[in-house]
Scaffold this motif. Structure first.
Motif, short mmCIF file in Angstrom:
data_model
loop_
_atom_site.label_atom_id
_atom_site.label_comp_id
_atom_site.label_asym_id
_atom_site.label_seq_id
_atom_site.Cartn_x
_atom_site.Cartn_y
_atom_site.Cartn_z
N GLN A 113 0.83 -1.19 0.00
CA GLN A 113 0.00 0.00 0.00
C GLN A 113 0.88 1.25 0.00
N ALA A 114 0.33 2.33 -0.54
CA ALA A 114 1.12 3.54 -0.78
C ALA A 114 1.80 4.03 0.49
N GLN A 115 1.11 4.03 1.62
CA GLN A 115 1.70 4.58 2.83
C GLN A 115 2.88 3.75 3.33
N GLU A 116 2.99 2.49 2.91
CA GLU A 116 4.13 1.67 3.26
C GLU A 116 5.38 2.04 2.47
N LEU A 117 5.21 2.77 1.36
CA LEU A 117 6.31 3.06 0.46
C LEU A 117 7.02 4.37 0.80
N PHE A 118 6.38 5.24 1.57
CA PHE A 118 6.97 6.54 1.88
C PHE A 118 8.04 6.40 2.96
N LEU A 119 9.15 7.09 2.76
CA LEU A 119 10.29 7.04 3.68
C LEU A 119 10.26 8.25 4.61
N PRO A 120 10.80 8.10 5.83
CA PRO A 120 10.81 9.22 6.78
C PRO A 120 11.63 10.41 6.27
N ARG A 121 11.26 11.60 6.74
CA ARG A 121 11.91 12.84 6.32
C ARG A 121 11.96 13.81 7.50
N PRO A 122 13.07 14.51 7.71
CA PRO A 122 13.16 15.46 8.84
C PRO A 122 12.12 16.56 8.72
N GLN A 123 11.37 16.78 9.81
CA GLN A 123 10.27 17.74 9.76
C GLN A 123 9.78 18.10 11.15
N LEU A 124 8.95 19.11 11.21
CA LEU A 124 8.19 19.49 12.40
C LEU A 124 6.72 19.38 12.04
N SER A 125 5.90 18.91 12.99
CA SER A 125 4.47 18.82 12.70
C SER A 125 3.66 19.01 13.96
N PHE A 126 2.39 19.38 13.77
CA PHE A 126 1.47 19.43 14.88
C PHE A 126 0.08 19.05 14.39
N SER A 127 -0.74 18.57 15.29
CA SER A 127 -2.16 18.35 15.02
C SER A 127 -2.94 18.74 16.26
N ALA A 128 -4.09 19.37 16.04
CA ALA A 128 -4.90 19.87 17.16
C ALA A 128 -6.36 19.52 16.91
N THR A 129 -7.01 18.95 17.91
CA THR A 129 -8.44 18.65 17.84
C THR A 129 -9.20 19.80 18.47
N ILE A 130 -9.77 20.66 17.63
CA ILE A 130 -10.46 21.84 18.12
C ILE A 130 -11.75 21.46 18.85
N ASN A 131 -12.49 20.54 18.24
CA ASN A 131 -13.71 20.00 18.85
C ASN A 131 -13.98 18.66 18.16
N PRO A 132 -15.02 17.93 18.58
CA PRO A 132 -15.26 16.62 17.96
C PRO A 132 -15.47 16.64 16.46
N GLU A 133 -15.77 17.82 15.89
CA GLU A 133 -16.03 17.90 14.46
C GLU A 133 -14.87 18.49 13.66
N LEU A 134 -13.90 19.10 14.30
CA LEU A 134 -12.89 19.87 13.57
C LEU A 134 -11.48 19.61 14.13
N ALA A 135 -10.55 19.32 13.22
CA ALA A 135 -9.15 19.12 13.60
C ALA A 135 -8.24 19.83 12.60
N LEU A 136 -7.10 20.33 13.07
CA LEU A 136 -6.12 21.02 12.23
C LEU A 136 -4.79 20.28 12.29
N ALA A 137 -4.03 20.37 11.21
CA ALA A 137 -2.69 19.76 11.19
C ALA A 137 -1.80 20.58 10.26
N ALA A 138 -0.49 20.52 10.52
CA ALA A 138 0.48 21.21 9.67
C ALA A 138 1.82 20.52 9.78
N GLN A 139 2.66 20.70 8.77
CA GLN A 139 4.01 20.17 8.79
C GLN A 139 4.95 21.12 8.06
#
Length: 569
Positions: A219-245
């Motif tokens: 599957q595609a996600q098994e093929l991607f290799l790790p990469r140096p980065q910063l990321s965050f994810s935030a659950t604003i409420n049960p209906e809304l979540a944000l993420a960035a990298q």
């Protein structure tokens, strides 16, 4: 500091994991899952190891159109790869490997994780081989008929690499939990299952194309290799979540090396150092040429789960540097021939949408993307005249719509099996228009490919392309005491057109596999699989360089049988 850690992965960490691999083979007791007793209830320290052995056997003789017959008539660009193991029954891989994973977690949401793998492949103890006719003419991509150190490292070993190396924690901004990661790791956005160039995750990290070739059903996600980065994810409420990298470094997608069984072309290797003898006076292949920006790629995502939708919608914006190669051949350096792999196209921008939802007990999902100024696949061999000045911006670009639609269905017990999973995915791409093509590489040279039918047959990109992938896997429980049996069946092919972007679907080109997997007491896995490749091909109009519509190389004669043993201790 993070960049330095990533770049040292081929040195200190690579040697460490190589030692672990050999030690696991000689002393199996070293490979085990171990939970350390820290004496602190909230602190978990764990070390997991997975040992694998893979034996591969060629299923058919090398096609004379590629390997020749000792009197010529072969393919000068690929004979040393396809002839490495030329006869049915030849062992194409004899590989021992160890995946080691170490984690320290405090209170379930703060910690560090490291992983790496090491390997040794006894099938690559010798050098490359080639057709005697071409070798007698001095057509040899390898000095002294020996692999480069780069090819040796990645194909024979013993060697290794660092994979994950990151820290993570959870913060709270008021009542909003925010998960933060920093280091080297992989993230996969969107809903694509099999196609790694069709969905939101396109170029979100380098892709292990070697693995995509040797395990078509991965599957595609098994093929991607790790990469140096910063990321965050935030659950604003049960209906809304944000993420960035935000990416701190760049590395190319990993290609199969020339002179190996899955080599696309004899000279092609990211490490460089091979020769290009069939273009006149031998030139040194330069390998990868780095992009203008090694850091600064980024992406943002919003996930929305309203009650009325009964599903999840995603909205994305990304800027990224391509990790996929364009072969460049020019005479820019004082009249000297320069041959290498170019990644100098500017950053692309992506606007994307995803949706996942269950309907009638079946999981459906889709990714829809619009890529602005996207790197396009050049017409085959057109890049021979690509750049007539050093650093010329020659790579063709355009605006591309692409996406996938997929489904996953689960079956219960029937008279034929105890349970089963069926996955199907349709991928597509549409070139809205070319935005940059100063050397007429996308449209201007298509006359070299002839009529539309011949153009598709020879791999020339088209405005539209559609492909399909499907996997069916029935399972039988307790066929023997403690043993479950499954039979994964996979098929993928291009239905219409050749993708306007690299590594997309090409009409008539694809792969398939069928096998049996024994899961013994959820501790050992033994898999026997037949893997085959499809491609329209011919050598007309090109003489000693046979052409095909394969998205990478000439694999129609490289079917093989794979036997794998795996155990996690």
């Amino acid at each position: 500091m993070l960049r330095k850690v990533a770049r040292r992965s081929s040195g200190l960490f690579g040697a460490l994991f190589a030692v672990l691999t050999i030690s696991a083979a000689v002393w199996p007791g070293i490979a085990h899952a171990y939970k350390f007793d820290t004496g602190i209830p909230d602190l978990s320290v764990q070390w997991d190891n997975t040992f694998s052995y893979n034996l591969g056997i060629r299923a058919q003789d090398c096609d004379p159109d590629i390997c020749g017959n000792g009197k010529g008539a072969g393919d000068v660009s690929a004979h040393q790869s396809d002839r490495k193991f030329a006869k049915a029954g030849d062992i194409v891989t004899n590989r021992f490997s160890l995946l080691s994973e170490f984690s320290v977690i405090y209170k379930g949401d703060t910690g560090v994780r490291f992983s790496g793998d090491g390997w040794y492949d006894a099938a690559y103890t010798g050098g490359p081989k080639g057709d005697p006719f071409f070798l007698s003419q001095g057509i040899n991509a390898f000095r002294n008929n020996q692999y480069t150190s780069y090819i040796d490292r990645w194909n024979r070993g013993p060697s290794g690499q660092l994979l994950d190396a990151f820290g993570f924690t959870r913060l709270h901004l008021g009542s909003v939990p925010v998960d933060v990661k920093a280091g080297q790791f992989n993230q996969f956005w969107g809903e694509s299952i099999f196609c790694f160039v069709c969905g939101v995750a396109y170029n979100q990290g380098p892709v292990d194309i070697r693995k995509a070739l040797t395990d078509p059903s991965a599957q595609a996600q098994e093929l991607f290799l790790p990469r140096p980065q910063l990321s965050f994810s935030a659950t604003i409420n049960p209906e809304l979540a944000l993420a960035a990298q935000y990416f701190l470094d760049w590395s190319p997608s990993r290609l199969p090396d020339g002179g190996t069984y899955f080599g696309a072309a004899d000279l092609l290797t990211l490490g460089g150092g091979t020769l290009v003898p069939f273009l006149g006076a031998p030139a040194v292949f330069q390998g990868q040429q780095k992009p203008a920006h090694m850091a600064g790629d980024f992406g943002v995502a919003v996930k929305w789960r309203p009650a009325w939708l009964d599903g999840t919608a995603g909205f994305y914006y990304r800027q990224y540097t391509s990790t996929f190669p364009q072969l460049v051949i020019d005479s820019a350096s004082g009249g000297n021939l320069n041959v290498g792999v170019d990644y100098r196209a500017p950053r692309e921008r992506m606007y994307a949408f995803s949706l996942s939802k269950q309907i009638g007990g079946i999981s459906f999902a889709t990714d829809l993307t619009y890529r602005n100024n996207a790197e396009l696949a050049a017409t085959p061999f057109s890049n021979v005249v690509a750049a007539n000045a050093a650093g010329a911006d020659w790579i063709p670009r355009g605006n591309v719509f692409s996406g996938v639609v997929n489904m996953i269905d689960y079956f219960g017990k029937t008279p034929l099996f105890d349970s089963a999973t069926f996955i199907a995915e349709v991928n597509y791409a549409w070139l809205q228009g070319v935005t940059h093509d100063p050397f007429n590489l996308y449209y201007g040279l298509k006359q070299n490919c002839g009529s539309d039918g011949v153009a598709t047959h020879h791999g020339c990109p088209t405005r539209n392309a559609v492909g399909i992938s499907a996997q069916f896997e029935p399972i039988w429980y307790e066929v023997f005491s403690g043993v479950n049996l499954s039979m994964p069946i996979f098929f993928s092919t291009g239905l219409s057109g050749n993708s306007p972007v690299l590594f997309g679907s090409n009409q008539g080109e694809g792969s398939y596999s069928v096998g049996l997997t024994f899961d013994v007491k959820s501790k050992y896995k033994i898999s026997l699989k037949y893997i085959g490749y499809l491609a329209l091909h011919s050598n007309d109009n090109l003489g000693v360089a046979s052409n095909s519509n394969s998205s990478l190389g000439k694999y129609w004669d490289r079917n093989w049988v794979s036997l794998t043993f795996q155990s996690t201790f």
